[in-house]
Design a protein around this motif. Structure first.
Motif, short mmCIF file in Angstrom:
data_model
loop_
_atom_site.label_atom_id
_atom_site.label_comp_id
_atom_site.label_asym_id
_atom_site.label_seq_id
_atom_site.Cartn_x
_atom_site.Cartn_y
_atom_site.Cartn_z
N VAL A 1 0.84 -1.19 0.00
CA VAL A 1 0.00 0.00 0.00
C VAL A 1 0.88 1.25 0.00
O VAL A 1 2.03 1.22 0.44
N ASP B 1 -0.74 2.71 -9.89
CA ASP B 1 -1.86 1.95 -10.42
C ASP B 1 -1.39 0.84 -11.36
O ASP B 1 -2.05 -0.20 -11.49
N GLN C 1 -1.60 -0.58 -3.81
CA GLN C 1 -2.90 0.07 -3.66
C GLN C 1 -2.70 1.42 -2.98
O GLN C 1 -1.98 1.53 -1.99
#
Length: 497
Positions: free
Chosen positions: A283, A302, A307
């Motif tokens: 993340v 992306d 994420q």
């Protein structure tokens, strides 16, 4: 038959039948825990007649006295503690015309009105005690008449055991539960004491604080948030289950929509959730303003296995100097960029391996770079490489400006045409001279200035103009764009003869 004066001084007028049933069920569940006996039973014998049974030690007349139960007070996971729940239930049943028969090996108990001892004119509720029907009866059984199934279901819904709520995580202070529908339930040792509309989860608190013990009233309803919020925080701070962390962080990701649950307004809980997720998942934590300013980096993220988690500015500031449980920095935009740079790998191309056409185009690199003015001092070297590879990148990188070394890298694939080579070189020069990343206002301004210089020079040298007649001759937008592309596509070929 003996008569035991229940001596009820205060009647809970707002109690309904299901409140009284709650007390009977709670006592049965406590006895199950204390004696480690088998599960309690709640069964309908016939319409309006229900039996509630545990398999513990059996009810005695002493249990009708009003006294805090020391056994229950010292046990951490029991529901009862006041010693008055049974009497309150009996008074409520009497007020609502519910028939009561209680069976245990210690006797058969029923309810009735009798005069108070030595005061014949005062009628009070008594427990009538008769010898046991079965002297080896196991546990206690309440036989209740004039009870509706609705009352039974209402009572059962006050207990976690019968709620059907899924336990997501268990820690030393309690449990995190999957919230059903729009309301979260707060349980204390399995009994519901409050509801919350804006909580993400339901909770079962199994370790009570002094404040909670003080606030937990006889009715066990409408307990204020201030009484249990500190324990809920501790449950969340002890929790490390990935499923709950994902739900928390997914909610955090929607904070810009104004849909933030109460749990994430507690900053220490939000920080803890981010730290746990950072240690376990790929993340990147970014603020809305960073997402707006760094479009190219967003594309890079992306296009990878990472994420983006959107967080408020104040939370980002707090996380900037923190590390997760694994000792790694919290991955924000800067740390992600560093990881990307550290993962860079490439192999320089030997000029001897180039074709004649490739070599001719490569030799024009300095001329191209100087088209928009003298070379910036920060550019020290231009390298041709087979490919530019990043561990996280799933899209081909055509060129790269390395600020630390003052180097522009160009992928060999860009030698397929002067258009490709010139476009990549000037793009990376714009990064170097502006000091800004892709999709940044400073970079875009620099690139716009380059285009302006080149266009002006082209007009002067080659009179390359798309006339109004040419524009109107095209009947649709696509044809118009293609007409422009045909003129511009060979710009660098013509420029360098």
């Amino acid at each position: 038959m003996k008569k035991f004066d229940l001596n009820i001084e205060q009647v809970l007028e707002n109690w309904e039948v299901f409140h009284a049933l709650r007390e009977i069920i709670a006592n049965a569940l406590d006895e199950q825990v204390l004696t480690q006996s088998k599960e309690i039973r709640i069964e309908c014998e016939s319409e309006g007649k229900w039996r509630i049974r545990d398999y513990g030690r059996g009810l005695q007349h002493i249990h009708f006295t009003q006294n805090e139960n020391q056994e229950k007070l010292t046990h951490p996971n029991l529901i009862g503690r006041f010693g008055v729940g049974l009497k309150d239930a009996m008074a409520t049943f009497d007020r609502h015309d519910v028939g009561v028969e209680i069976l245990s090996k210690h006797g058969r108990f029923t309810l009735g009105k009798s005069s108070k001892y030595t005061f014949d004119d005062v009628m009070t509720l008594h427990a009538y005690i008769e010898p046991p029907v079965d002297e080896i009866f196991e546990g206690t059984e309440f036989v209740l008449t004039n009870i509706s199934e609705t009352d039974i279901e209402k009572a059962k819904r006050l207990f976690l055991l019968f709620s059907g709520e899924e336990i997501l995580s268990t820690v030393q202070y309690g449990q995190i539960l999957q919230k059903h529908e729009d309301e979260a339930n707060i349980y204390i040792n399995g009994v519901k004491v409050a509801t919350e509309e804006d909580f993400l989860f339901s909770y079962n608190i199994t370790s009570l604080t002094k404040a909670m013990k003080k606030e937990l009233n006889r009715e066990r309803t409408n307990v204020g948030r201030t009484a249990y919020s500190s324990r809920v925080k501790q449950i969340l701070l002890e929790n490390k289950e990935s499923s709950t962390m994902h739900l928390l962080v997914d909610s955090l990701n929607r904070f810009t929509e104004g849909d933030l649950p109460i749990e994430l307004t507690w900053k220490d809980v939000a920080i803890h959730s981010c730290k746990i997720l950072n240690a376990r998942e790929n993340v990147v934590f970014m603020t809305p303003s960073q997402i707006m300013r760094h479009g190219s980096m967003i594309d890079d993220i992306d296009g990878s296995d990472f994420q983006i988690i959107t967080i408020p500015e104040n939370l980002s500031d707090s996380l900037s100097d923190m590390k997760d449980d694994a000792g790694r920095p919290i991955r924000n935009l800067e740390t992600f960029a560093e990881e990307v740079r550290d993962s860079l790998s490439y192999q320089e191309v030997s000029l001897q391996s180039l074709s004649k056409e490739e070599l001719e185009r490569w030799r024009k690199r300095d001329e191209i770079l100087n088209m928009v003015g003298p070379m910036p001092d920060c550019i020290l070297e231009v390298k041709l490489v087979e490919s530019i590879d990043f561990a996280f990148d799933q899209v081909e990188t055509l060129g790269l400006w390395q600020r630390d070394s003052g180097t522009i890298l160009v992928a060999r694939s860009q030698l397929k045409s002067l258009d490709s080579l010139a476009g990549t070189l000037l793009h990376e020069r714009a990064h170097a001279s502006s000091g800004r990343p892709d999709v940044d206002r400073g970079f875009e301004s620099e690139l716009t200035e380059y285009i302006g210089r080149l266009a002006a020079d082209q007009i002067k040298r080659h009179k390359m103009v798309i006339t109004p007649d040419e524009m109107s001759a095209s009947k649709d937008v696509d044809s118009d764009v293609n007409a422009k592309k045909k003129k511009v596509s060979s710009f660098f070929e013509r420029l360098f003869g």
